[in-house]
Design a protein around this motif. Structure first.
Motif, PDB file in Angstrom:
ATOM      1  N   GLU A 122     -29.792 -23.789 -25.913  1.00 40.85           N
ATOM      2  CA  GLU A 122     -29.331 -23.454 -27.258  1.00 40.85           C
ATOM      3  C   GLU A 122     -30.384 -22.649 -27.997  1.00 40.85           C
ATOM      4  OE1 GLU A 122     -27.532 -26.233 -29.867  1.00 40.85           O
ATOM      5  OE2 GLU A 122     -26.566 -27.318 -28.233  1.00 40.85           O
ATOM      6  N   ALA A 169     -31.011 -19.008 -38.561  1.00 34.17           N
ATOM      7  CA  ALA A 169     -30.313 -19.270 -39.829  1.00 34.17           C
ATOM      8  C   ALA A 169     -30.977 -18.458 -40.934  1.00 34.17           C
ATOM      9  CB  ALA A 169     -30.345 -20.751 -40.157  1.00 34.17           C
ATOM     10  N   GLN A 189     -25.498 -19.255 -33.636  1.00 33.60           N
ATOM     11  CA  GLN A 189     -25.935 -20.152 -32.571  1.00 33.60           C
ATOM     12  C   GLN A 189     -25.388 -19.653 -31.248  1.00 33.60           C
ATOM     13  OE1 GLN A 189     -25.213 -24.265 -33.440  1.00 33.60           O
ATOM     14  NE2 GLN A 189     -25.510 -24.911 -31.326  1.00 33.60           N
ATOM     15  N   THR A 217     -25.199 -20.664 -26.997  1.00 29.71           N
ATOM     16  CA  THR A 217     -25.326 -21.765 -26.038  1.00 29.71           C
ATOM     17  C   THR A 217     -25.207 -21.230 -24.612  1.00 29.71           C
ATOM     18  OG1 THR A 217     -24.269 -23.208 -27.655  1.00 29.71           O
ATOM     19  CG2 THR A 217     -24.405 -24.042 -25.421  1.00 29.71           C
ATOM     20  N   SER A 243     -30.719 -20.721 -31.992  1.00 26.68           N
ATOM     21  CA  SER A 243     -30.043 -20.502 -33.267  1.00 26.68           C
ATOM     22  C   SER A 243     -30.993 -19.838 -34.248  1.00 26.68           C
ATOM     23  CB  SER A 243     -29.496 -21.803 -33.844  1.00 26.68           C
ATOM     24  OG  SER A 243     -30.545 -22.677 -34.183  1.00 26.68           O
ATOM     25  N   LYS A 295     -25.581 -18.953 -40.188  1.00 22.64           N
ATOM     26  CA  LYS A 295     -26.257 -19.414 -38.979  1.00 22.64           C
ATOM     27  C   LYS A 295     -25.539 -18.838 -37.766  1.00 22.64           C
ATOM     28  CE  LYS A 295     -27.106 -23.711 -36.469  1.00 22.64           C
ATOM     29  NZ  LYS A 295     -26.996 -25.148 -36.543  1.00 22.64           N
ATOM     30  N   THR A 341     -21.673 -19.461 -38.308  1.00 22.96           N
ATOM     31  CA  THR A 341     -21.330 -20.414 -39.350  1.00 22.96           C
ATOM     32  C   THR A 341     -21.714 -19.846 -40.711  1.00 22.96           C
ATOM     33  OG1 THR A 341     -21.810 -22.221 -37.822  1.00 22.96           O
ATOM     34  CG2 THR A 341     -21.640 -22.792 -40.147  1.00 22.96           C
ATOM     35  N   THR A 349     -21.520 -18.993 -31.831  1.00 28.60           N
ATOM     36  CA  THR A 349     -20.901 -19.570 -33.013  1.00 28.60           C
ATOM     37  C   THR A 349     -21.577 -18.992 -34.249  1.00 28.60           C
ATOM     38  OG1 THR A 349     -20.549 -21.632 -31.796  1.00 28.60           O
ATOM     39  CG2 THR A 349     -20.316 -21.725 -34.185  1.00 28.60           C
TER      40      THR A 349
END
Length: 130
Positions: free
Chosen positions: A63, A67, A88, A90, A65, A86, A125, A123
């Protein structure tokens, strides 16, 4: 089927004398299989030999990420209490795996006629507070 064989068969016996540089058996022709009915046992012996055993440990970038929180001046100008973004990711890539795997993913799972490689996921967010 030459397009679905493992990568190590790129280094197989192909010509007389190749046994001096590799221990990977030849892909037998139809004629060779017809002339020697027991030739398929050679592949079983190779598949169960220590040459086909690889270490199962590996290191994966599982992972990642990043932000970002918008500055309070911008957030207040938009009449919000908070705003952040954010991203991300994976299962991005393998850092280490046994060289005997020849680049094959150690978590690749193939069973019951279904092959499912470990998927990459992204992802995004957006968190807004009013």
């Amino acid at each position: 089927d030459l397009t679905s064989t493992p990568k190590e068969f790129n280094n197989r016996w192909m010509h007389a004398g190749d046994e001096n540089r590799t221990n990977i058996p030849v892909i037998a022709s139809k004629r060779q299989n017809k002339n020697d009915a027991h030739l398929n046992y050679a592949y079983n012996a190779y598949n169960y030999s220590t040459e086909r055993i690889a270490k199962g440990d590996f290191i994966r970038m599982k992972e990642m990420s990043i932000a970002y929180e918008l500055p309070s001046k911008v957030v207040k100008a938009l009449r919000m209490q908070k705003c952040n973004v954010k991203l991300q990711a994976t299962n991005m890539f393998l850092i280490y795996a046994d060289k005997k795997l020849n680049g094959q993913d150690p978590e690749f799972f193939n069973t019951g006629g279904v092959a499912a490689p470990t998927p990459k996921q992204f992802t995004l967010t957006l968190n807004l507070g009013f």
